[in-house]
Design a protein around this motif. Structure first.
Motif, PDB file in Angstrom:
ATOM      1  N   GLY A 113       0.806  -1.224   0.000  1.00  0.00           N
ATOM      2  CA  GLY A 113       0.000   0.000   0.000  1.00  0.00           C
ATOM      3  C   GLY A 113       0.830   1.260   0.000  1.00  0.00           C
ATOM      4  O   GLY A 113       2.052   1.238   0.179  1.00  0.00           O
ATOM      5  N   TRP A 114       0.137   2.362  -0.192  1.00  0.00           N
ATOM      6  CA  TRP A 114       0.765   3.685  -0.215  1.00  0.00           C
ATOM      7  C   TRP A 114      -0.073   4.637   0.630  1.00  0.00           C
ATOM      8  O   TRP A 114      -1.305   4.642   0.540  1.00  0.00           O
ATOM      9  CB  TRP A 114       0.837   4.217  -1.644  1.00  0.00           C
ATOM     10  CG  TRP A 114       1.907   3.587  -2.467  1.00  0.00           C
ATOM     11  CD1 TRP A 114       3.182   4.044  -2.681  1.00  0.00           C
ATOM     12  CD2 TRP A 114       1.821   2.362  -3.204  1.00  0.00           C
ATOM     13  NE1 TRP A 114       3.875   3.193  -3.482  1.00  0.00           N
ATOM     14  CE2 TRP A 114       3.073   2.147  -3.829  1.00  0.00           C
ATOM     15  CE3 TRP A 114       0.797   1.425  -3.387  1.00  0.00           C
ATOM     16  CZ2 TRP A 114       3.331   1.038  -4.617  1.00  0.00           C
ATOM     17  CZ3 TRP A 114       1.055   0.314  -4.178  1.00  0.00           C
ATOM     18  CH2 TRP A 114       2.310   0.130  -4.776  1.00  0.00           C
ATOM     19  N   ASP A 115       0.618   5.438   1.439  1.00  0.00           N
ATOM     20  CA  ASP A 115      -0.067   6.486   2.193  1.00  0.00           C
ATOM     21  C   ASP A 115       0.458   7.869   1.838  1.00  0.00           C
ATOM     22  O   ASP A 115      -0.023   8.871   2.340  1.00  0.00           O
ATOM     23  CB  ASP A 115       0.039   6.247   3.698  1.00  0.00           C
ATOM     24  CG  ASP A 115       1.484   6.225   4.185  1.00  0.00           C
ATOM     25  OD1 ASP A 115       2.414   6.436   3.367  1.00  0.00           O
ATOM     26  OD2 ASP A 115       1.687   5.989   5.394  1.00  0.00           O
ATOM     27  N   ARG A 116       1.469   7.924   0.975  1.00  0.00           N
ATOM     28  CA  ARG A 116       2.012   9.210   0.522  1.00  0.00           C
ATOM     29  C   ARG A 116       2.651   9.035  -0.844  1.00  0.00           C
ATOM     30  O   ARG A 116       3.064   7.940  -1.221  1.00  0.00           O
ATOM     31  CB  ARG A 116       3.024   9.765   1.514  1.00  0.00           C
ATOM     32  CG  ARG A 116       4.255   8.913   1.717  1.00  0.00           C
ATOM     33  CD  ARG A 116       5.174   9.508   2.759  1.00  0.00           C
ATOM     34  NE  ARG A 116       4.496   9.672   4.023  1.00  0.00           N
ATOM     35  CZ  ARG A 116       5.034  10.285   5.071  1.00  0.00           C
ATOM     36  NH1 ARG A 116       6.236  10.814   4.983  1.00  0.00           N
ATOM     37  NH2 ARG A 116       4.370  10.385   6.199  1.00  0.00           N
ATOM     38  N   ILE A 117       2.720  10.140  -1.566  1.00  0.00           N
ATOM     39  CA  ILE A 117       3.292  10.137  -2.908  1.00  0.00           C
ATOM     40  C   ILE A 117       4.176  11.368  -3.052  1.00  0.00           C
ATOM     41  O   ILE A 117       3.774  12.479  -2.673  1.00  0.00           O
ATOM     42  CB  ILE A 117       2.182  10.133  -3.981  1.00  0.00           C
ATOM     43  CG1 ILE A 117       1.451   8.783  -3.966  1.00  0.00           C
ATOM     44  CG2 ILE A 117       2.754  10.415  -5.371  1.00  0.00           C
ATOM     45  CD1 ILE A 117       0.286   8.687  -4.915  1.00  0.00           C
TER      46      ILE A 117
END
Length: 204
Positions: free
Chosen positions: A167-171
């Motif tokens: 998963g990703w919580d920031r880009i």
């Protein structure tokens, strides 16, 4: 000749001053805007929230998706120029994309331009490939990052156990004022997680 030399000195001094200011730019930054949109999945099925996400939580709960081979998932967020000068938004750095191997469970593959969010968030057909754009002070821009799941089901089943996910919580996004590139990490209003194939997925 003396005037020419003096002119060159002045030009060099101006360029150096601009370069120093560009390296620090304490007055300038790109931040998260006021618009957001739920992730758009073209294939992956949305999964129920995991407890305690059904209750009130201090942190945003991730949107979870079931694995489906070779499918797209797009995350949308808006960015705002928080400074008093125009800034050029360059998008998401290529180096971020290149760190993910092609056989990863899911990986980012493209950056999309959604235009001015005040005009409405575009659908799948309304977005275009992102190109650098100048943002006026406090102006916002809708940006999408497209992820694609691996088409190799056998590899996914071998390398990721059921019940885990990526998963990703920031880009990261990059921007510049004069010449120097600056990078800012943007926290997603709604993190995303793609779950590994289930035992049923891997039994076929």
């Amino acid at each position: 000749m003396r005037f020419l030399a003096l002119g060159l000195v002045v030009v060099v001094a101006v360029v150096l001053a601009a370069a120093v200011a560009d390296l620090t730019v304490p007055f300038a930054t790109i931040g998260h805007g006021s618009y957001s949109r739920a992730p758009v999945a073209e294939g992956p099925e949305v999964l129920p929230l995991e407890p305690p996400c059904g209750a009130r939580s201090a942190t945003p709960c991730a949107a979870r998706f079931a694995y489906a081979p070779n499918q797209k998932l797009t995350v949308w967020f808006s960015l705002r120029n928080e400074s008093r000068v125009p800034l050029t938004l360059d998008g998401v750095p290529r180096r971020w994309f290149e760190q993910f191997p092609s056989e990863a469970l899911t990986r980012p593959v493209a950056v999309l331009d959604g235009g001015d969010p005040a005009r409405g968030i575009p659908g799948a057909m309304g977005a275009t490939p992102f190109l650098a754009v100048v943002l006026a002070p406090l102006q916002e821009r809708m940006v999408g990052v497209e992820f694609r799941t691996t088409a190799d089901v056998a590899y996914a089943c071998t390398h990721w156990g059921a019940g885990v996910g990526i998963g990703w919580d920031r880009i990261p996004v990059v921007w510049h004022w004069v010449a120097t590139e600056h990078e800012t990490q943007i926290d997603l209003a709604r993190p995303v997680t793609l779950m590994a194939p289930t035992a049923t997925d891997c039994s076929g």
